[in-house]
Design a protein around this motif. Structure first.
Motif, PDB file in Angstrom:
ATOM      1  N   LEU A  70       8.015   3.729  -1.684  1.00 41.40           N
ATOM      2  CA  LEU A  70       6.833   3.540  -0.847  1.00 41.40           C
ATOM      3  C   LEU A  70       5.872   2.496  -1.435  1.00 41.40           C
ATOM      4  O   LEU A  70       5.145   1.850  -0.689  1.00 41.40           O
ATOM      5  N   ASP A  71       5.877   2.327  -2.756  1.00 44.64           N
ATOM      6  CA  ASP A  71       5.065   1.262  -3.367  1.00 44.64           C
ATOM      7  C   ASP A  71       5.499  -0.090  -2.829  1.00 44.64           C
ATOM      8  O   ASP A  71       4.688  -0.953  -2.495  1.00 44.64           O
ATOM      9  N   MET A  72       6.819  -0.279  -2.801  1.00 52.04           N
ATOM     10  CA  MET A  72       7.387  -1.552  -2.352  1.00 52.04           C
ATOM     11  C   MET A  72       7.118  -1.764  -0.866  1.00 52.04           C
ATOM     12  O   MET A  72       6.755  -2.855  -0.430  1.00 52.04           O
ATOM     13  N   SER A  93      -1.068  -8.641  -6.623  1.00 50.52           N
ATOM     14  CA  SER A  93      -0.743  -7.245  -6.371  1.00 50.52           C
ATOM     15  C   SER A  93      -0.243  -6.590  -7.649  1.00 50.52           C
ATOM     16  O   SER A  93       0.413  -7.238  -8.467  1.00 50.52           O
ATOM     17  N   GLU A  94      -0.545  -5.315  -7.772  1.00 48.61           N
ATOM     18  CA  GLU A  94      -0.020  -4.541  -8.902  1.00 48.61           C
ATOM     19  C   GLU A  94       1.505  -4.624  -8.960  1.00 48.61           C
ATOM     20  O   GLU A  94       2.106  -4.516 -10.020  1.00 48.61           O
ATOM     21  N   GLU A  95       2.125  -4.806  -7.812  1.00 51.82           N
ATOM     22  CA  GLU A  95       3.594  -4.819  -7.759  1.00 51.82           C
ATOM     23  C   GLU A  95       4.201  -6.207  -7.945  1.00 51.82           C
ATOM     24  O   GLU A  95       5.408  -6.366  -7.810  1.00 51.82           O
ATOM     25  N   GLU A  96       3.379  -7.218  -8.192  1.00 53.78           N
ATOM     26  CA  GLU A  96       3.912  -8.576  -8.332  1.00 53.78           C
ATOM     27  C   GLU A  96       3.446  -9.162  -9.659  1.00 53.78           C
ATOM     28  O   GLU A  96       2.265  -9.060  -9.993  1.00 53.78           O
ATOM     29  N   MET A 116      -4.761  -6.372  -4.767  1.00 55.51           N
ATOM     30  CA  MET A 116      -4.492  -5.025  -4.220  1.00 55.51           C
ATOM     31  C   MET A 116      -3.560  -4.177  -5.088  1.00 55.51           C
ATOM     32  O   MET A 116      -2.683  -4.668  -5.773  1.00 55.51           O
ATOM     33  N   ASP A 117      -3.838  -2.901  -5.026  1.00 54.49           N
ATOM     34  CA  ASP A 117      -2.910  -1.879  -5.506  1.00 54.49           C
ATOM     35  C   ASP A 117      -2.408  -1.228  -4.220  1.00 54.49           C
ATOM     36  O   ASP A 117      -3.093  -0.393  -3.630  1.00 54.49           O
ATOM     37  N   PRO A 118      -1.239  -1.671  -3.728  1.00 53.63           N
ATOM     38  CA  PRO A 118      -0.813  -1.235  -2.389  1.00 53.63           C
ATOM     39  C   PRO A 118      -0.613   0.274  -2.269  1.00 53.63           C
ATOM     40  O   PRO A 118      -0.828   0.853  -1.217  1.00 53.63           O
ATOM     41  N   LEU A 119      -0.171   0.901  -3.353  1.00 52.97           N
ATOM     42  CA  LEU A 119       0.024   2.353  -3.327  1.00 52.97           C
ATOM     43  C   LEU A 119      -0.472   2.921  -4.652  1.00 52.97           C
ATOM     44  O   LEU A 119       0.157   2.691  -5.685  1.00 52.97           O
ATOM     45  N   ASP A 120      -1.600   3.578  -4.612  1.00 52.38           N
ATOM     46  CA  ASP A 120      -2.175   4.161  -5.827  1.00 52.38           C
ATOM     47  C   ASP A 120      -1.894   5.663  -5.854  1.00 52.38           C
ATOM     48  O   ASP A 120      -2.004   6.333  -4.823  1.00 52.38           O
ATOM     49  N   GLY A 121      -1.543   6.150  -7.035  1.00 56.71           N
ATOM     50  CA  GLY A 121      -1.250   7.581  -7.167  1.00 56.71           C
ATOM     51  C   GLY A 121       0.186   7.867  -6.808  1.00 56.71           C
ATOM     52  O   GLY A 121       0.517   8.943  -6.296  1.00 56.71           O
TER      53      GLY A 121
END
Ligand code: AHG
Ligand code: MN
Ligand code: MN
Length: 334
Positions: A70-72, A93-96, A116-121
């Protein structure tokens, strides 16, 4: 029929924008794109138990942490909406690992950069607890049309034009600031729009909730340990409650509404703490301060005044009710 006193997010943004005669409307369009992505991610979060989007993705993100599917998905959805909207020239992004440049014809004159942090927690995804998305909006420093560089993305939190978070909880809300206070909008899924539910949020000056990962107690500095001891042994003083779910958005949101402090200190094995300046600390600090709270690194420094030197920089975090932040700092200084 339009219901009296119901204000939608789009209406609210348009009203705010009309107060600035020179406003181009581009920021409103950024919010339109964030709102759209939020609704898509919300849909995916709500069906997370039903389809095969739960569990680890099988890769690690640039922080070396396990990435959930779901983060991706959230990362792609926000990127896609912001790209197609045409008003954003780059995303971090936190994911990049690096800057995601947007160089389509549509975006060539855009001045906004999103962090952005697209999905936190994300550790809460599999257990059906609240998760969120965190975002910041900056204006590029270099002229529009040219390539976005590190100086454009590594700006202090004080330069944020807007910041906010979306919480996918028992309801879905978007909470944001453009530097004129903090307002929260709740998604009414029956009409598919976010409606103003918490106008002009103020963090209580003092509170009774402290949120910290107790498991890292032995690795915290002595000042923070003493403050935690003070909160734990509050029998003949005021009674404090520990509340911590491991999702910054959810822990922060509770404390902002009820009064409390959220802490992620430095530890012996992580001298800068865990949370990321660009993706978590700065946006939450902007919201905290706009709601009358305080957000520091625990040694008197405002988070928003830290000069970032790399995209994935971390920093210690102490934020929430101002009296509580002052109190923990008084223990750290002792
Ligand atoms: P993310 O899911 O984006 O990696 O963020 C998790 C963060 C933050 O939301 C939370 O406050 C903190 O990590 C929890 O860390 P611990 O498990 O170390 O307490
Ligand atoms: Mn996070
Ligand atoms: Mn994340």
């Amino acid at each position: 029929m339009r219901i009296n006193k119901v204000i939608s997010l789009s209406q609210f943004i348009a009203d705010q924008q009309s107060k600035f005669p020179g406003a181009t409307g581009d920021l409103s369009k950024i919010f339109r794109d964030i709102k759209f992505a939020a609704k898509i991610v919300n849909r995916d979060v709500r069906k997370a138990g039903l389809v095969d989007i739960l569990g680890a993705h099988g890769t690690v993100n640039v922080q070396g942490e396990e990435v959930k599917k779901l983060d991706m998905i959230a990362n792609e959805e926000f990127k896609s909406s912001l790209t197609l909207g045409g008003d954003c020239c780059a995303i971090i992004s936190e994911e990049e690992e690096d800057i995601h440049h947007i160089e389509t014809t549509l975006n060539q004159d855009s001045k906004y950069i999103i962090a952005m942090d697209p999905l936190d927690g994300s550790s809460n995804i599999d257990v059906n607890a609240s998760i969120g998305t965190i975002f910041s909006v900056y204006q590029r420093i270099t002229p529009v049309g040219g390539p976005v560089n590190m100086d454009d993305v590594l700006q202090k939190g004080t330069n944020q034009v807007a910041a906010g978070y979306i919480i996918y909880g028992s309801s879905t809300m978007i909470i944001f600031t453009t530097g004129q206070g903090v307002n929260a909008f709740t998604l009414d899924s029956s009409i598919g729009d976010f409606l103003l539910s918490h106008p002009d949020i103020q963090i209580p000056k003092d509170g009774k909730i402290y949120s910290i990962n107790d498991g890292i107690y032995d690795r915290m500095g002595p000042g923070v340990q003493k403050y935690v001891d003070y909160c734990r042994n509050s029998i003949d003083k005021e009674t404090y409650s520990a509340r911590y779910i491991g999702s910054m958005v959810a822990d922060f949101h509770r404390n902002m509404l009820k009064g409390g402090i959220f802490m992620y200190p430095s530890t012996t094995d992580a001298p800068n703490g865990k949370l990321r300046l660009m993706f978590e600390s700065n946006p939450m600090a902007f919201i905290t301060e706009q709601a009358g709270g305080k957000a520091t690194t625990g040694d008197g420094k405002r988070i928003m005044e830290l000069q970032p030197t790399k995209i994935h920089q971390r920093n210690p975090v102490f934020m929430g009710s101002p009296d509580m932040v002052n109190k923990v700092e008084s223990f750290i200084y002792k």
